[in-house]
Design a protein around this motif. Structure first.
Motif, PDB file in Angstrom:
ATOM      1  N   GLN A  88       0.849  -1.185   0.000  1.00  0.00           N
ATOM      2  CA  GLN A  88       0.000   0.000   0.000  1.00  0.00           C
ATOM      3  C   GLN A  88       0.888   1.238   0.000  1.00  0.00           C
ATOM      4  O   GLN A  88       1.781   1.378   0.813  1.00  0.00           O
ATOM      5  N   GLY A  89       0.647   2.120  -0.970  1.00  0.00           N
ATOM      6  CA  GLY A  89       1.459   3.326  -1.103  1.00  0.00           C
ATOM      7  C   GLY A  89       2.655   3.138  -2.014  1.00  0.00           C
ATOM      8  O   GLY A  89       3.390   4.080  -2.277  1.00  0.00           O
ATOM      9  N   HIS A  90       2.895   1.924  -2.488  1.00  0.00           N
ATOM     10  CA  HIS A  90       3.989   1.630  -3.405  1.00  0.00           C
ATOM     11  C   HIS A  90       3.397   1.105  -4.705  1.00  0.00           C
ATOM     12  O   HIS A  90       2.570   0.195  -4.692  1.00  0.00           O
ATOM     13  N   SER A  91       3.825   1.648  -5.818  1.00  0.00           N
ATOM     14  CA  SER A  91       3.336   1.150  -7.104  1.00  0.00           C
ATOM     15  C   SER A  91       4.021  -0.172  -7.439  1.00  0.00           C
ATOM     16  O   SER A  91       5.064  -0.512  -6.875  1.00  0.00           O
ATOM     17  N   LEU A  92       3.414  -0.889  -8.381  1.00  0.00           N
ATOM     18  CA  LEU A  92       4.048  -2.125  -8.849  1.00  0.00           C
ATOM     19  C   LEU A  92       5.397  -1.834  -9.497  1.00  0.00           C
ATOM     20  O   LEU A  92       6.331  -2.616  -9.367  1.00  0.00           O
ATOM     21  N   SER A  93       5.494  -0.700 -10.168  1.00  0.00           N
ATOM     22  CA  SER A  93       6.773  -0.328 -10.784  1.00  0.00           C
ATOM     23  C   SER A  93       7.855  -0.145  -9.721  1.00  0.00           C
ATOM     24  O   SER A  93       8.988  -0.600  -9.898  1.00  0.00           O
ATOM     25  N   GLU A  94       7.502   0.509  -8.625  1.00  0.00           N
ATOM     26  CA  GLU A  94       8.464   0.693  -7.530  1.00  0.00           C
ATOM     27  C   GLU A  94       8.874  -0.655  -6.944  1.00  0.00           C
ATOM     28  O   GLU A  94      10.053  -0.879  -6.669  1.00  0.00           O
ATOM     29  N   LEU A  95       7.893  -1.532  -6.760  1.00  0.00           N
ATOM     30  CA  LEU A  95       8.189  -2.854  -6.222  1.00  0.00           C
ATOM     31  C   LEU A  95       9.113  -3.615  -7.172  1.00  0.00           C
ATOM     32  O   LEU A  95      10.106  -4.202  -6.745  1.00  0.00           O
ATOM     33  N   ALA A  96       8.809  -3.582  -8.457  1.00  0.00           N
ATOM     34  CA  ALA A  96       9.632  -4.287  -9.449  1.00  0.00           C
ATOM     35  C   ALA A  96      11.064  -3.755  -9.449  1.00  0.00           C
ATOM     36  O   ALA A  96      12.020  -4.531  -9.449  1.00  0.00           O
ATOM     37  N   ARG A  97      11.213  -2.424  -9.426  1.00  0.00           N
ATOM     38  CA  ARG A  97      12.553  -1.831  -9.404  1.00  0.00           C
ATOM     39  C   ARG A  97      13.318  -2.253  -8.152  1.00  0.00           C
ATOM     40  O   ARG A  97      14.485  -2.618  -8.214  1.00  0.00           O
ATOM     41  N   ALA A  98      12.650  -2.180  -7.007  1.00  0.00           N
ATOM     42  CA  ALA A  98      13.314  -2.531  -5.750  1.00  0.00           C
ATOM     43  C   ALA A  98      13.707  -4.007  -5.707  1.00  0.00           C
ATOM     44  O   ALA A  98      14.696  -4.370  -5.077  1.00  0.00           O
ATOM     45  N   MET A  99      12.928  -4.850  -6.388  1.00  0.00           N
ATOM     46  CA  MET A  99      13.236  -6.280  -6.423  1.00  0.00           C
ATOM     47  C   MET A  99      14.223  -6.625  -7.530  1.00  0.00           C
ATOM     48  O   MET A  99      14.733  -7.742  -7.574  1.00  0.00           O
ATOM     49  N   GLY A 100      14.454  -5.683  -8.439  1.00  0.00           N
ATOM     50  CA  GLY A 100      15.322  -5.965  -9.578  1.00  0.00           C
ATOM     51  C   GLY A 100      14.688  -6.937 -10.549  1.00  0.00           C
ATOM     52  O   GLY A 100      15.355  -7.810 -11.094  1.00  0.00           O
ATOM     53  N   SER A 102      10.983  -7.581 -13.363  1.00  0.00           N
ATOM     54  CA  SER A 102      10.075  -6.917 -14.301  1.00  0.00           C
ATOM     55  C   SER A 102       8.738  -6.589 -13.629  1.00  0.00           C
ATOM     56  O   SER A 102       8.380  -7.184 -12.604  1.00  0.00           O
ATOM     57  N   TRP A 103       8.018  -5.656 -14.259  1.00  0.00           N
ATOM     58  CA  TRP A 103       6.689  -5.293 -13.761  1.00  0.00           C
ATOM     59  C   TRP A 103       5.765  -6.510 -13.775  1.00  0.00           C
ATOM     60  O   TRP A 103       5.073  -6.754 -12.782  1.00  0.00           O
ATOM     61  N   PRO A 104       5.713  -7.314 -14.864  1.00  0.00           N
ATOM     62  CA  PRO A 104       4.837  -8.491 -14.842  1.00  0.00           C
ATOM     63  C   PRO A 104       5.190  -9.475 -13.718  1.00  0.00           C
ATOM     64  O   PRO A 104       4.302 -10.077 -13.115  1.00  0.00           O
ATOM     65  N   ALA A 105       6.471  -9.617 -13.423  1.00  0.00           N
ATOM     66  CA  ALA A 105       6.870 -10.523 -12.341  1.00  0.00           C
ATOM     67  C   ALA A 105       6.380  -9.994 -10.995  1.00  0.00           C
ATOM     68  O   ALA A 105       5.915 -10.764 -10.145  1.00  0.00           O
ATOM     69  N   ALA A 106       6.472  -8.691 -10.795  1.00  0.00           N
ATOM     70  CA  ALA A 106       5.969  -8.092  -9.551  1.00  0.00           C
ATOM     71  C   ALA A 106       4.454  -8.219  -9.477  1.00  0.00           C
ATOM     72  O   ALA A 106       3.899  -8.507  -8.410  1.00  0.00           O
ATOM     73  N   GLN A 107       3.790  -8.039 -10.597  1.00  0.00           N
ATOM     74  CA  GLN A 107       2.334  -8.140 -10.617  1.00  0.00           C
ATOM     75  C   GLN A 107       1.876  -9.556 -10.249  1.00  0.00           C
ATOM     76  O   GLN A 107       0.880  -9.723  -9.547  1.00  0.00           O
ATOM     77  N   ARG A 108       2.595 -10.563 -10.708  1.00  0.00           N
ATOM     78  CA  ARG A 108       2.230 -11.946 -10.396  1.00  0.00           C
ATOM     79  C   ARG A 108       2.220 -12.201  -8.891  1.00  0.00           C
ATOM     80  O   ARG A 108       1.467 -13.046  -8.411  1.00  0.00           O
ATOM     81  N   LEU A 109       3.048 -11.481  -8.152  1.00  0.00           N
ATOM     82  CA  LEU A 109       3.081 -11.662  -6.699  1.00  0.00           C
ATOM     83  C   LEU A 109       1.819 -11.143  -6.020  1.00  0.00           C
ATOM     84  O   LEU A 109       1.538 -11.504  -4.880  1.00  0.00           O
ATOM     85  N   THR A 110       1.068 -10.279  -6.705  1.00  0.00           N
ATOM     86  CA  THR A 110      -0.157  -9.728  -6.117  1.00  0.00           C
ATOM     87  C   THR A 110      -1.390 -10.526  -6.531  1.00  0.00           C
ATOM     88  O   THR A 110      -2.504 -10.135  -6.212  1.00  0.00           O
ATOM     89  N   ARG A 111      -1.189 -11.617  -7.236  1.00  0.00           N
ATOM     90  CA  ARG A 111      -2.274 -12.495  -7.675  1.00  0.00           C
ATOM     91  C   ARG A 111      -2.059 -13.872  -7.054  1.00  0.00           C
ATOM     92  O   ARG A 111      -0.921 -14.300  -6.873  1.00  0.00           O
ATOM     93  N   PRO A 112      -3.164 -14.571  -6.745  1.00  0.00           N
ATOM     94  CA  PRO A 112      -2.978 -15.915  -6.200  1.00  0.00           C
ATOM     95  C   PRO A 112      -2.198 -16.775  -7.185  1.00  0.00           C
ATOM     96  O   PRO A 112      -2.464 -16.776  -8.381  1.00  0.00           O
ATOM     97  N   GLY A 113      -1.226 -17.442  -6.701  1.00  0.00           N
ATOM     98  CA  GLY A 113      -0.383 -18.298  -7.529  1.00  0.00           C
ATOM     99  C   GLY A 113       0.524 -19.085  -6.633  1.00  0.00           C
ATOM    100  O   GLY A 113       0.202 -19.339  -5.484  1.00  0.00           O
ATOM    101  N   ASN A 114       1.667 -19.415  -7.128  1.00  0.00           N
ATOM    102  CA  ASN A 114       2.615 -20.203  -6.346  1.00  0.00           C
ATOM    103  C   ASN A 114       3.990 -19.543  -6.359  1.00  0.00           C
ATOM    104  O   ASN A 114       4.924 -20.063  -6.968  1.00  0.00           O
ATOM    105  N   LEU A 117       9.552 -19.083  -2.153  1.00  0.00           N
ATOM    106  CA  LEU A 117       9.943 -18.379  -0.928  1.00  0.00           C
ATOM    107  C   LEU A 117      10.952 -17.279  -1.243  1.00  0.00           C
ATOM    108  O   LEU A 117      10.907 -16.204  -0.647  1.00  0.00           O
ATOM    109  N   LYS A 118      11.832 -17.547  -2.197  1.00  0.00           N
ATOM    110  CA  LYS A 118      12.823 -16.537  -2.574  1.00  0.00           C
ATOM    111  C   LYS A 118      12.134 -15.290  -3.128  1.00  0.00           C
ATOM    112  O   LYS A 118      12.510 -14.167  -2.776  1.00  0.00           O
ATOM    113  N   GLN A 119      11.113 -15.468  -3.964  1.00  0.00           N
ATOM    114  CA  GLN A 119      10.376 -14.319  -4.501  1.00  0.00           C
ATOM    115  C   GLN A 119       9.690 -13.546  -3.381  1.00  0.00           C
ATOM    116  O   GLN A 119       9.703 -12.321  -3.363  1.00  0.00           O
ATOM    117  N   LEU A 120       9.075 -14.276  -2.453  1.00  0.00           N
ATOM    118  CA  LEU A 120       8.396 -13.613  -1.340  1.00  0.00           C
ATOM    119  C   LEU A 120       9.389 -12.874  -0.447  1.00  0.00           C
ATOM    120  O   LEU A 120       9.108 -11.774   0.022  1.00  0.00           O
TER     121      LEU A 120
END
Length: 136
Positions: A88-100, A102-114, A117-120
């Motif tokens: 909350q308060g952070h865009s997906l783009s900010e999250l993707a940049r901070a994680m190093g 892509s935006w689609p990879a960061a977006q997948r973390l906000t959707r139910p999936g699998n 642990l390393k990604q989390l």
């Protein structure tokens, strides 16, 4: 953060129990016994939250239980919810940049999936948090 959502459990005159979630009006179910009602509560909670996450709908944080029973969604939905609430308060783009990543990879973390642990762990660190696992 905890994603245990409280619900009411009402005995029905004809038998069984009605379950209604405090924070999600569309989430309700029933069961012949309290145990079956609790199992069904977790199932319907998982479904409702998964749909809200997929459709980008508002998801309220859980209210305090105040002595009411609670249900938890399944692990993939819990993971997506925890990322959803933490960013909350952070865009997906900010999250993707901070994680190093892509935006689609960061977006997948906000959707139910699998997610792994390393990604989390990477997402939690990027949001200034740390991943803590618990078995209850």
């Amino acid at each position: 953060m905890n994603v245990a959502y409280p619900y009411t459990l009402e005995p029905q005159p004809e038998g069984g129990f009605l379950v209604q979630f405090v924070d999600l009006e569309e989430a309700f179910t029933e069961g012949d016994t309290e145990e079956q009602a609790a199992f069904n509560a977790a199932e319907v909670l998982t479904g409702v939250l998964a749909v809200r996450l997929e459709q980008g709908e508002v998801i309220p944080p859980p209210s305090p239980a105040n002595g009411r029973p609670v249900a938890l969604p399944d692990a993939p939905v819990q993971a997506a919810l925890l990322i959803h609430f933490a960013r909350q308060g952070h865009s997906l783009s900010e999250l993707a940049r901070a994680m190093g990543t892509s935006w689609p990879a960061a977006q997948r973390l906000t959707r139910p999936g699998n997610p792994t642990l390393k990604q989390l762990e990477r997402a939690a660190a990027a949001l200034g948090k740390r991943l803590v696992l618990s078995l209850e």
